[in-house]
Design an enzyme around this catalytic site. Sequence first.
Site, PDB file in Angstrom:
ATOM      1  N   HIS A 256      31.950  38.694  46.123  1.00 26.61           N
ATOM      2  CA  HIS A 256      30.981  38.328  47.153  1.00 26.61           C
ATOM      3  C   HIS A 256      29.730  37.747  46.510  1.00 26.61           C
ATOM      4  CE1 HIS A 256      32.748  41.367  50.270  1.00 26.61           C
ATOM      5  NE2 HIS A 256      33.393  40.223  50.261  1.00 26.61           N
TER       6      HIS A 256
ATOM      7  N   ARG B  27      42.069  38.064  47.794  1.00 30.28           N
ATOM      8  CA  ARG B  27      42.417  37.282  48.974  1.00 30.28           C
ATOM      9  C   ARG B  27      43.848  36.782  48.754  1.00 30.28           C
ATOM     10  NH1 ARG B  27      37.268  35.576  47.279  1.00 30.28           N
ATOM     11  NH2 ARG B  27      35.593  35.974  48.795  1.00 30.28           N
TER      12      ARG B  27
ATOM     13  N   TYR C 123      30.893  47.221  54.410  1.00 34.65           N
ATOM     14  CA  TYR C 123      31.863  48.297  54.206  1.00 34.65           C
ATOM     15  C   TYR C 123      31.217  49.674  54.304  1.00 34.65           C
ATOM     16  CZ  TYR C 123      35.011  44.587  52.832  1.00 34.65           C
ATOM     17  OH  TYR C 123      35.791  43.458  52.832  1.00 34.65           O
TER      18      TYR C 123
ATOM     19  N   ARG D  10      42.719  43.807  51.541  1.00 35.01           N
ATOM     20  CA  ARG D  10      41.491  43.583  50.766  1.00 35.01           C
ATOM     21  C   ARG D  10      40.361  44.451  51.316  1.00 35.01           C
ATOM     22  NH1 ARG D  10      38.259  39.753  47.816  1.00 35.01           N
ATOM     23  NH2 ARG D  10      36.408  39.043  48.955  1.00 35.01           N
TER      24      ARG D  10
ATOM     25  N   HIS E 124      44.969  40.263  54.698  1.00 37.93           N
ATOM     26  CA  HIS E 124      43.540  40.365  54.376  1.00 37.93           C
ATOM     27  C   HIS E 124      43.008  41.767  54.627  1.00 37.93           C
ATOM     28  CE1 HIS E 124      39.898  38.292  53.179  1.00 37.93           C
ATOM     29  NE2 HIS E 124      39.242  38.886  54.144  1.00 37.93           N
TER      30      HIS E 124
ATOM     31  N   LYS F 109      36.422  31.919  45.839  1.00 41.51           N
ATOM     32  CA  LYS F 109      35.783  30.928  46.690  1.00 41.51           C
ATOM     33  C   LYS F 109      34.750  30.143  45.892  1.00 41.51           C
ATOM     34  CE  LYS F 109      36.162  32.634  51.431  1.00 41.51           C
ATOM     35  NZ  LYS F 109      35.399  33.078  52.620  1.00 41.51           N
TER      36      LYS F 109
END
Length: 340
Positions: free
Chosen positions: A310, A185, A319, A287, A284, A216
């Site tokens: 994730h 990110r 994806y 990514r 982004h 995150k």
Amino acid sequence: MAGSAASVNKGTDLSLPSGEEAAAGFAVASDLKEAIAIWLGWLGDERRAADLTVEAYRRDLADFLGFITGHLGAQPDLAQIAGLGRADFRAWMASRSSRGLQASSTARALSAIKSFYRLAIKRGLIDQTSLTALRTPKLPRSLPKPLTAPEAMEAVSAIGDQQHESWIGKRDIAILTLLYGCGLRISEALSLTRGDVPAQDGRAPHGLGLLRILGKGRKERVVPILPVVVAAIRDYLAACPYGGDAGDPLFVGARGGVLNPRLIQRAMQQLRAALGLPETATPHALRHSFATHLLAGGGDLRAIQELLGHASLSTTQRYTEVDAAQLMAVYNAAHPRAKN
């Protein structure tokens, strides 16, 4: 009670105000203001939410309480907040819709409000709330929008041509190479320090360096960094007129300060116009491109999940739909029986 709220963001130059300071800006009764301070402190110190997340949640709660103040005709206190019914919450959501705010924005805001209420109940500040029975707005399912491999490569190589200062061009090339080569990110890339870059002799057994990323929720992950990415970063550092220690920011602005992500976003915006790239060509998107191209090349879904950081495999599974959609687009455009 408010004294237990700690600083939302420790040890950064661009720190947010503490829970108490941020809560002071709310025009509500003192007991509710204290509860807000505890919640903001909890978000940063215990839940370890990112600064931008804490700030977004604070704005969402401010929006909600601003509406409730007008709705009730007075500054609310904890008892009034606890006594709100589903109709009151629906009225707030309807007001957001009338202001043209998207369902995705309201869904995030509702998540923030629920977070506040859950903590207030857990800390014994209120007994219960009818908010738990309120359903989140239905959101349209959207797929990631990656660039094609040629578009990604063209963006990485061309971004440096936009800058008058050669070292800034090398910096931007290094950042985009890092985003596409490691799937970071933009916030993760800009949070790196000089000491995070692998040394030339610090290679893993397969010839790859390793990069430790704080993502995150301040969850740490380790990702391989390709030699081409290390080379781009070192090319930038060699040209950068500003020195620094291992703990200093890796990427700096024109005056040597912390680099604002908006500058990279703006550079990509200019690049879209120059290269005729789609509107979805953002930092982004690189990514997304990293994940999609790995998957198309036979990458393992679980491994890609770990590389992206994730928490849930279902997020990474999006994806697979992108890859299938691209295959169908090629099929429909090229297969002689596609239109029969």
